[in-house]
Write a protein that holds these residues in place. Structure first.
Motif, PDB file in Angstrom:
ATOM      1  N   CYS A  44      16.630  34.488  57.166  1.00  0.00           N
ATOM      2  CA  CYS A  44      17.463  33.281  57.078  1.00  0.00           C
ATOM      3  C   CYS A  44      17.282  32.603  55.727  1.00  0.00           C
ATOM      4  O   CYS A  44      18.265  32.193  55.082  1.00  0.00           O
ATOM      5  N   ARG A  48      20.198  32.106  52.912  1.00  0.00           N
ATOM      6  CA  ARG A  48      20.554  30.736  52.549  1.00  0.00           C
ATOM      7  C   ARG A  48      20.392  30.482  51.053  1.00  0.00           C
ATOM      8  O   ARG A  48      21.192  29.759  50.433  1.00  0.00           O
ATOM      9  N   ILE A  71      20.776  34.634  61.558  1.00  0.00           N
ATOM     10  CA  ILE A  71      20.723  35.047  60.150  1.00  0.00           C
ATOM     11  C   ILE A  71      22.089  34.871  59.494  1.00  0.00           C
ATOM     12  O   ILE A  71      22.211  34.318  58.394  1.00  0.00           O
ATOM     13  N   SER A  74      23.166  31.420  58.600  1.00  0.00           N
ATOM     14  CA  SER A  74      22.470  30.809  57.469  1.00  0.00           C
ATOM     15  C   SER A  74      23.178  31.065  56.149  1.00  0.00           C
ATOM     16  O   SER A  74      22.796  30.484  55.121  1.00  0.00           O
TER      17      SER A  74
END
Length: 357
Positions: A44, A48, A71, A74
């Motif tokens: 994640c 991100r 995931i 993100s």
């Protein structure tokens, strides 16, 4: 940030009989709940921040689908997965993974090694997405015990990736495949080195199409024909002699294998190090002795369950083997009188006496 809280992962092989389909692949133990949670969080964070991940390992996850959703959620925007440099995806025995999940991860476009062993809800759509979106990178795909995939996706896979990077293909237990897949493999795979078609219903013509392809002769190193249910004559086995670089061959349960065919294999494949002839009841000392004499670097030999072989073939093995033998399974061979102590004395590096289970 979003987190995925996980329950206990499934135990290794839980709910999956290890020999229901055939010889089990090199299955690895699942990660601990703590390791899985930390791994999902790291994924994640990478998605991100636009960082790299390299490996996504959710093997044995009891709800891998939910973890993948977290995931994906993100991601900072469309195309974020492409920056991950994700090359390895391991969903072996992961639960609740669907075609949609695999298709989303395939969009990274950089996958090299994908393990979908026993991901029971995944089918053709996932395989086609992997092929179409990773055609220049995908080198290995494992689909052990997948009863959803058909010729449609596997033919597409080898047409798309076979001429590029595809080197390892595990189709063990993919019972819906036919000779259409075999013909495609023979025609399109130019560098395939490892093929597992355990319990796949390729006919004599299908196996011949794979074995006689010039690229197979040049590159094939490992071939698993364990319990091939549709091989009815010695002809497909004789064709294996064309695989001159073969080092690993599993013919367990090959009822149509004859001494003459085994002789051709041995003469054509002298580099063999692993030879599984368990339950090949059509061969005798004559064929096994030729194999032992021709394949001097054998590390593993199994004639488990064969009542036609005697100590005579072991005499040939002792004279010819260059000291590499570490596994010898002669259980159930009533014509072989030597016990473990005598076998150990004859073969100094012999450590293992049970191969076929």
């Amino acid at each position: 940030p979003a987190r995925c809280v996980m329950a206990r992962p499934v135990a290794f092989g839980e709910g999956f009989p290890s020999d229901a389909i055939g010889s089990a692949p090199g299955l690895s133990a699942p990660l601990s709940p703590e390791a899985l949670e930390a791994h999902v969080q790291a994924a994640c964070d990478a998605v991100r921040s636009g960082g790299t991940l390299g490996v996504l390992d959710l093997r044995g996850h009891p709800d891998a689908g939910a973890a993948i959703d977290v995931i994906l959620a993100s991601a900072s925007g469309p195309g974020a997965l492409r920056f991950l440099n994700l090359h390895t995806l391991n969903l072996e025995f992961a639960l609740r993974v669907t075609d949609a999940h695999v298709k989303s991860l395939a969009e990274c476009g950089t996958l090299v090694d994908v393990n979908l062993n026993a991901t029971s809800e995944v089918g053709d759509e996932a395989v086609m997405a992997l092929a179409d979106l990773n055609e220049n990178t995908l080198a290995s795909l494992a689909l052990y015990w997948n009863v959803r995939v058909t010729d449609t996706s596997i033919v597409r896979l080898v047409q798309t990736c076979g001429a590029r990077c595809l080197k390892t293909l595990n189709l063990s237990g993919c019972k819906r495949l036919t000779d259409a897949t075999a013909r495609a493999v023979g025609k399109h795979c130019v560098a395939l080195a490892d093929l597992d078609v355990t319990r796949v219903a390729f006919s004599d013509d299908g196996v011949a199409a794979v074995s006689l392809a010039p690229s197979s002769a040049a590159h094939m190193r490992r071939l698993n024909l364990y319990a091939a249910p549709s091989l009815r004559s010695a002809r497909p086995f004789r064709c294996l002699a064309a695989l001159e670089n073969l080092t690993w061959l599993d013919l367990c349960g090959a009822q149509a294998l004859t001494d003459a065919a085994l002789t051709e294999i041995a003469d054509g494949c002298p580099k063999l190090r692993h030879l599984n002839l368990s339950w090949c009841l059509g061969v005798t000392d004559a064929g096994v002795a030729v194999a032992c004499a021709a394949c001097r670097k054998l590390e593993l030999l199994s004639v488990h369950g064969n009542r036609n072989v005697t100590d005579a073939c072991l005499d040939v093995l002792k004279r010819a083997n260059e000291g590499a033998l570490h596994t010898l399974d002669v259980r159930g061979c009533v014509g072989i009188r030597r016990g473990r102590d005598e076998l150990s004395a004859a073969f100094p590096n012999l450590k293992t006496f049970v191969h076929h289970t």
